[in-house]
Design a protein around this motif. Sequence first.
Motif, PDB file in Angstrom:
ATOM      1  N   THR A  75     -15.775 -20.220  16.807  1.00 23.24           N
ATOM      2  CA  THR A  75     -17.449 -20.787  16.654  1.00 23.24           C
ATOM      3  C   THR A  75     -18.233 -19.811  17.476  1.00 23.24           C
ATOM      4  O   THR A  75     -19.747 -20.025  17.513  1.00 23.24           O
ATOM      5  CB  THR A  75     -17.471 -21.910  16.348  1.00 23.24           C
ATOM      6  OG1 THR A  75     -15.930 -22.890  15.587  1.00 23.24           O
ATOM      7  CG2 THR A  75     -18.386 -22.793  16.140  1.00 23.24           C
ATOM      8  N   SER A  76     -17.905 -19.979  18.847  1.00 27.73           N
ATOM      9  CA  SER A  76     -18.643 -19.511  19.393  1.00 27.73           C
ATOM     10  C   SER A  76     -18.846 -18.299  20.286  1.00 27.73           C
ATOM     11  O   SER A  76     -20.107 -18.050  20.397  1.00 27.73           O
ATOM     12  CB  SER A  76     -17.603 -19.704  20.981  1.00 27.73           C
ATOM     13  OG  SER A  76     -17.428 -21.431  21.196  1.00 27.73           O
ATOM     14  N   ARG A  77     -17.608 -16.982  19.647  1.00 28.89           N
ATOM     15  CA  ARG A  77     -18.160 -15.924  19.372  1.00 28.89           C
ATOM     16  C   ARG A  77     -19.101 -15.524  18.688  1.00 28.89           C
ATOM     17  O   ARG A  77     -20.290 -14.930  18.661  1.00 28.89           O
ATOM     18  CB  ARG A  77     -17.269 -14.948  18.897  1.00 28.89           C
ATOM     19  CG  ARG A  77     -15.746 -14.758  19.676  1.00 28.89           C
ATOM     20  CD  ARG A  77     -14.902 -13.968  19.606  1.00 28.89           C
ATOM     21  NE  ARG A  77     -14.315 -14.957  18.272  1.00 28.89           N
ATOM     22  CZ  ARG A  77     -12.879 -14.242  17.377  1.00 28.89           C
ATOM     23  NH1 ARG A  77     -12.711 -12.544  18.526  1.00 28.89           N
ATOM     24  NH2 ARG A  77     -12.194 -14.353  16.920  1.00 28.89           N
ATOM     25  N   THR A  78     -19.341 -16.786  16.900  1.00 31.40           N
ATOM     26  CA  THR A  78     -20.304 -16.438  16.066  1.00 31.40           C
ATOM     27  C   THR A  78     -21.701 -16.820  16.501  1.00 31.40           C
ATOM     28  O   THR A  78     -22.820 -16.134  16.868  1.00 31.40           O
ATOM     29  CB  THR A  78     -19.861 -17.359  14.929  1.00 31.40           C
ATOM     30  OG1 THR A  78     -18.752 -17.168  14.540  1.00 31.40           O
ATOM     31  CG2 THR A  78     -20.861 -17.193  13.757  1.00 31.40           C
ATOM     32  N   LEU A  79     -21.067 -17.621  17.570  1.00 26.76           N
ATOM     33  CA  LEU A  79     -22.995 -18.492  18.089  1.00 26.76           C
ATOM     34  C   LEU A  79     -23.570 -17.543  19.190  1.00 26.76           C
ATOM     35  O   LEU A  79     -24.122 -16.743  19.606  1.00 26.76           O
ATOM     36  CB  LEU A  79     -22.689 -19.308  18.626  1.00 26.76           C
ATOM     37  CG  LEU A  79     -22.928 -21.105  18.055  1.00 26.76           C
ATOM     38  CD1 LEU A  79     -22.882 -21.901  18.800  1.00 26.76           C
ATOM     39  CD2 LEU A  79     -24.331 -21.104  17.414  1.00 26.76           C
ATOM     40  N   ASP A  80     -22.914 -17.071  19.886  1.00 31.08           N
ATOM     41  CA  ASP A  80     -23.155 -15.761  20.524  1.00 31.08           C
ATOM     42  C   ASP A  80     -23.401 -14.942  20.129  1.00 31.08           C
ATOM     43  O   ASP A  80     -24.380 -14.290  20.142  1.00 31.08           O
ATOM     44  CB  ASP A  80     -21.719 -15.595  21.469  1.00 31.08           C
ATOM     45  CG  ASP A  80     -21.351 -16.599  22.807  1.00 31.08           C
ATOM     46  OD1 ASP A  80     -22.454 -17.475  22.966  1.00 31.08           O
ATOM     47  OD2 ASP A  80     -20.255 -16.336  22.834  1.00 31.08           O
ATOM     48  N   GLY A  81     -23.609 -14.518  18.973  1.00 26.71           N
ATOM     49  CA  GLY A  81     -23.325 -13.529  18.314  1.00 26.71           C
ATOM     50  C   GLY A  81     -24.376 -13.019  17.001  1.00 26.71           C
ATOM     51  O   GLY A  81     -25.657 -12.477  17.083  1.00 26.71           O
ATOM     52  N   LEU A  82     -25.196 -14.446  17.184  1.00 29.13           N
ATOM     53  CA  LEU A  82     -26.449 -15.120  16.420  1.00 29.13           C
ATOM     54  C   LEU A  82     -28.010 -14.355  16.955  1.00 29.13           C
ATOM     55  O   LEU A  82     -28.179 -14.710  18.380  1.00 29.13           O
ATOM     56  CB  LEU A  82     -26.320 -16.575  16.052  1.00 29.13           C
ATOM     57  CG  LEU A  82     -25.331 -16.694  14.985  1.00 29.13           C
ATOM     58  CD1 LEU A  82     -25.641 -18.580  14.511  1.00 29.13           C
ATOM     59  CD2 LEU A  82     -26.344 -16.335  14.093  1.00 29.13           C
ATOM     60  N   ALA A  83     -28.506 -14.413  16.261  1.00 32.35           N
ATOM     61  CA  ALA A  83     -30.134 -13.815  16.729  1.00 32.35           C
ATOM     62  C   ALA A  83     -30.765 -14.849  16.966  1.00 32.35           C
ATOM     63  O   ALA A  83     -30.205 -16.097  16.561  1.00 32.35           O
ATOM     64  CB  ALA A  83     -30.907 -13.419  16.298  1.00 32.35           C
ATOM     65  N   THR A  84     -31.808 -15.493  18.111  1.00 27.88           N
ATOM     66  CA  THR A  84     -32.424 -16.249  18.852  1.00 27.88           C
ATOM     67  C   THR A  84     -33.301 -16.722  17.465  1.00 27.88           C
ATOM     68  O   THR A  84     -33.591 -18.285  17.305  1.00 27.88           O
ATOM     69  CB  THR A  84     -33.753 -16.359  19.853  1.00 27.88           C
ATOM     70  OG1 THR A  84     -34.313 -15.041  18.821  1.00 27.88           O
ATOM     71  CG2 THR A  84     -31.876 -15.370  20.852  1.00 27.88           C
ATOM     72  N   GLY A  85     -33.663 -16.128  16.557  1.00 30.95           N
ATOM     73  CA  GLY A  85     -34.586 -16.919  15.308  1.00 30.95           C
ATOM     74  C   GLY A  85     -33.970 -17.530  14.181  1.00 30.95           C
ATOM     75  O   GLY A  85     -34.849 -17.417  13.692  1.00 30.95           O
ATOM     76  N   VAL A  86     -33.039 -17.451  13.790  1.00 33.28           N
ATOM     77  CA  VAL A  86     -32.445 -18.213  12.545  1.00 33.28           C
ATOM     78  C   VAL A  86     -31.966 -18.983  13.036  1.00 33.28           C
ATOM     79  O   VAL A  86     -30.852 -20.011  13.964  1.00 33.28           O
ATOM     80  CB  VAL A  86     -30.950 -17.243  12.178  1.00 33.28           C
ATOM     81  CG1 VAL A  86     -31.280 -15.555  11.663  1.00 33.28           C
ATOM     82  CG2 VAL A  86     -29.973 -16.711  13.346  1.00 33.28           C
ATOM     83  N   VAL A  87     -32.843 -20.214  13.267  1.00 30.96           N
ATOM     84  CA  VAL A  87     -32.656 -21.840  13.623  1.00 30.96           C
ATOM     85  C   VAL A  87     -31.909 -22.371  12.300  1.00 30.96           C
ATOM     86  O   VAL A  87     -30.263 -22.936  12.904  1.00 30.96           O
ATOM     87  CB  VAL A  87     -34.508 -22.331  12.911  1.00 30.96           C
ATOM     88  CG1 VAL A  87     -34.280 -24.148  13.621  1.00 30.96           C
ATOM     89  CG2 VAL A  87     -35.106 -21.473  13.857  1.00 30.96           C
TER      90      VAL A  87
END
Length: 1535
Positions: A1249-1261
Amino acid sequence: MDADASVLSTPLSTLESSPEAEYESRIANLDSTPVQCTTEHFSWRQLTDLSEKIPELQEQVGQISASCMGDCVALGTMRGLVVVTDYLGRVKSMLGSPTSPYGAVSAVAFSADYLALVAGYASGYVVVWDWAKGTTVSVSRPLQPSDSPGVAGHPADVAVTSVGFIGASKHRYISSSASGYVLYHHIVRRLLTTMSTVPLSTPGKATDILFDAVPLAYGGHECATDDLGLVAVLTSAHLTVLKTRHGVEQRYRQACQPLTIGKDAKKQRPFTRRPYAGCLSWLPAHKSQRVATATDPATAQVTLPKLAYSWGTSIHVLALELDHKVAANGAPLNSTESLARLRFEAVSTWEAIEDVVFCQWIDTDVLLYMTQSQRMFVFETKLRQETEVCASPPGSIAGQPWVTLATGAEAEPSYAQAIGVCRRRVFAVCGESLVYTGRLLAWTERLELLVEQNRHTDAITLAMGFYQGRTGQIVVGLPRQRQDSGDVALERRRHALVGSKLVELMRAALRQTFSDQSVSDSLMRALASVCVEACLATDNHSLLFAEVFERYMLNPHRMRIYLETIEPFILSGDIARLPPQILNAMVDCYGATPQLVRRLGELLMNLRLSPGEFDIDRVLSSCRQHRLWRTFARVWLSMGDPVAPVISILAAASSEDDMSTEASVFGGEDDDDDEAPGIVIFDYLDMVIRGRRYPDGKPIKPQTTAEQYSALVTELVLPPVETASCPYSSSELQATFSTLLALLNLGTDRLLVTLNHVLGDSFTGLVNFIVKPAAGGAPSKHRDRSIRRASQVKSLMQLVVDTFFVLATSADREQSGLLTKRQNGLLSSFALTLYATRFPLIYLTDNSVDKWASILLRLDDPSTRVEREYAFELLFKLNPPQSYDSYIEPTRQAGFFRVLESIYCTLEQYDLALRTYLDHPEYIYHRAVFSAIKELATSKRPKALEGIAEFARGSAVELVEVDAESFVNTVDAVSSLSHDGIVATLADQAQAQFSYLRALLDPTPEATSRSPDHQRSAVTVTDERAPPNIGLSDEQHIVVYPFRSLVPGGEQHSNKHPQEYHERYLELMCRFNPGGVLAYLRQHANLSPEPFRLAYVQSICSKHGVSDGLVWVLMRLGDFSGALTTLIAQMDRETERMRAAVPATSSEDGEDGGEQTSALGDADRERLLDHLDRTAHEVDSCVSVCRAALSKLGKDVAAQSAHCHDPDTPMSSDVAARAQSEYRALVSTQLCDLWLALLRKVLGYLHHTSRTLDGLATGVVATREAWQLVSKRQRWMLQSVLDALIFAASSASSLISLRHIIQQLLASGPAPDSAPSPQKQLGAGRSLGIAEIQHLLAVAVSAYKTEAQLMALTNVLVNYDLFTTFAQLVRSQKQGWHVASDSAGSRGAEAGVLGRHTSGGSPCCSQCGEWIFSDQRQSRAMAGLRKQIGQYYDSSSLRMLDLHVFEDASAQWQWIKLRSASTTYDEFLSNRSGRSGGSSSSAQRVVLFKCGHGFHWSCLTGSTGDAAAAKRLSGSSSQNHQLACPSCPGRAASA
């Protein structure tokens, strides 16, 4: 207070030489004085002449401080003077001198002959005056310091609060002072005048207060009690009555006890939380006049004295009784007889609304009392009735606070010297100079006062209350009695006195009211109401219907007021008849208003209407016009015509307008149902045929009239006919039975209910009807060989059956439509039921019975099937056919299954008989088949048992569908049935077999569907009130299960069914109800013998994919690794579903991902939370598996250890120890691998989950919000796993090494995302990265709320106790202070270090060895914790051990002190042991040094011996000085 007694009784507190006329002449100005303040019961008048002279007297003699009023007035002043005047203010005598040492006058009292006066003074003097001569008779001085101990007297400078002469004597008197002394004075006149003083009462406890001391005065008549010289003394603790003549002797004593209302009332002292209050009053012996009655002439007798006293709000009345005989005047017949048999009887008690501060008798059995707010009440002791007569006079009454000034106690002021009662008059001194007198008003005065105020209605109402004796208040001048006494003579006397006055008041009110044209309608209505009530109460109908009506009839509007006023009295039955003039006026007035039409009907229904007393045509036309059918029927019946209402109402109901809707016939929501023709007609028939009046239902008198009315109405409805003449044609039916057909069309069901009620009345058996033969009436023979007579006499039941037979057979043949199928069915069923139940009272030929039975079978009407079947069944039992075969098919087609069952049972075809229950269209009969089977089986007939077995085999599937559980119970109850046969029969029907086995093995699946884990979670749910889990062993938690009913496996049950049943049921459950497998396994696992094979259950659960059941079986087999692997695989699948539920980013976002403007939706959030909850549940299940493994393997290790240490075991100690160590290491490795696998898996989820969060862009709310929610929940999962792991590893004998698990986890890392293969060892993986370590430590730290728990966690992680000895930590940090490490009670090895006291373990001074302070925060914290746990769990079955985080209790206590203690501070200590030579309750200042030594302030300054150091130390709170510790040279403490 009755009239005769008030005239003939002797005035109270006066002599015969002062008659009433002379007394009244002395205050002649009272009646001419204008009324100052008058209420309904009481009148206050000011003594104007006396009040005007008092200011002049006050300028000469000073302010008034005491008063006494009788034949004359005595006024005591603050300057020590006593002024005697008359009621005109003329001074008769002035006693005393302003220069005398007596002081202010505090109490005065006249003798019985008003020739002597005794006065008490504020300085303690008591003086008897001959006021006519102005000389002193005797002087009693206060006590002086030089007096001998035997001298009696009042204390100096203490006010004498009360004085009084005893009886008729002028030489015996008493005095009492505010300090609590009561003295008896006796003036002896022989050669020299001497005076003896005897103390009657002295002060008791410091809290006791003397309220009053009152002697028994002379009442004007000789009485046996006069020779006793009785004195009553009332204090806040006791009431005492003393005899003073011929020696002082106590005759009565009562402790203070407030009045208790009710059996369960809580007793409280009357003086709780308010000022003390109490008072006394004697009623002397007096002559009373008994009112003459028819059997008892008027006689006079002397009444013995009474005593009234109050404590707080409680009022008590005592009556004196003499056991020996006395004469009519109360004197003993034998003068030598002893008076020792005097007794006091409690005659009445009462509870006032406030504290009572004054009470005085104003007449026999009438007590006047005043409350603390100066409200006056009259209490009639015999009737136990209270009346508030008035408030205080226009000016407030000033009491004297002598008791409060003398003792300092909070007590109510004394009003005895400001208020007095003489000859039923109340005298009061108000303010400084105003004197008022008041008296109760007589009943005539009260009425006249209301008339003067133009309150005529109130006057009439009050007079009516006087007439009836129900005023509920005191009445002066009328005979008084209890309502239940039944004294007719007194009641007649009261009626004679009040009746004429009441008529006079009504006539005057009518003249006054109608002479004024501007009188409002409300006043007119009120006057009419009271006049009607008064006329009815006095039975004066002529006045009501003549004079009163004549006044109101002059105006139509006022006449309507009159009619509306008498309306409720007509409805209640108080007015039964009205004159024709008033009745016609009511019909015209109410009939002209549509809103009043219904009320007119009700009124006419309740009036007795006789011919010639009213206009019949007007009343009937009004009833017909306004549809008042109840009144219409009653009027016709009262006129002697019972038939006309039936014809008229049926004609109205059958008209086109009335038959348009059913609501118009039987009433609707907008109509009055009682007046609807469909209801009135049947009620009327019901009552008249039964010989009763309509509508009240009373019997019609005489009996012959009732029978005549009944016969007339019955012949109209049921005309007698010959059954031999049927069938009739349609025209003949219409002509003969027109009334009956109209009633059937109006309501068949209502008609049958009416007939059933009529036939059940015994009256109808007295009415017979003559049936004439038909045309050409020749005798005819029938099958039963009976010969018809020329005429017959029939009963009503026979007439009903014959009439219905003619209608049914004729309608069935003609098919004319006069009767519907439903009507024919209901009539036939009713008649045949009546025939079958009343046979042989009702006769029918065999041909008629057969014909009627065929009609019942042929009628195709489902709405009457039940009624027809019941009638046919009764008929079938009464006349059974010769052959049943011809009835089977018609009965089946008619739907008479109950009859069909009877036929099959008669033919002994029991399987077909039982089959009728399942063929019945109603489900309730399907369920009744089981009862029928059991009932049939009780016969024990072989054919019946064979039929039952055949039916069960052939209809097993249907029986299971009806009720499987009842089917199982039936099989158990019937010997010819067996479960093996039923189960074999259902072998091809899997669903039915599953239902049957469930009812057999698990009869209540709803109660067992909840798993024990779910039940247990309701008890151990997370709550912040619960204690922390870290650092506590299993024994220190809730070791006793609070709810015994939730403990699984509490009892051992036996298995009553074969093993193949359970295994087959489990296999079917895996197919049809997989969610109930686990609950069933847990519920039946402990049965004996074993209900199922675990290997078989494992195979079917694995085959059908029932994971929870598979996990349970693996745990039972000891395969914890396999159980955990199964759960982890399921958890992986749920995690994949959860990841799929996360909203994905748009594919068009490109490399940067684009932007999502909207947040996570509610539907997506709920779906995601649902998957997370299921994942968390799987994690909890994994933790449960690990805990179960620890529990079971720990027991195995303990058992192996016991086996190795068994002396009978042939094994050396070394070998046993080595074997035990190897086995323990093996078990520890297995347990650690389980926990390691679970940790790796959960940590792997969080890492992904942490890796997925780190790979998300800032705009995908939305996506980021979803993954953040997942991360938060997964942290909670990891926290719960760590919590359980640390708790499991915290025990000293734990088989789990947390350090080993953490090391393995750091080396191997989390598990991969995919589920591990069964061949791969649990725990294998890569090493942890920095992110995983951060997650692990962050969750571990956030799991604990206090620093102490985190330190305990650190001890467990490093497998070494770092924080047990806090003294080392304190020394290393150089702050705070510490407790010596030696045992409690011994001094430390290091000199001067804080020790602990021998009695409690608290720190003590290094100098003197006594306590420095007593700190109870730890015990309070533990007590609070226990209280919280007790609230959370069932405290009745809770056993708590002492909770502590650390092994050393002193270390935890030291930790609590360390967090809040400062270097130097002040504290007030309890110092329970005390210091030698010092005060045990003194507060001392404490000084603590950083080195750990502590001293008392006094010990420290004394030990230094340095005044300068002490001075510096005393200022250390404001300046930062370095002061060396006396026990540690070189070490300093900043002050």
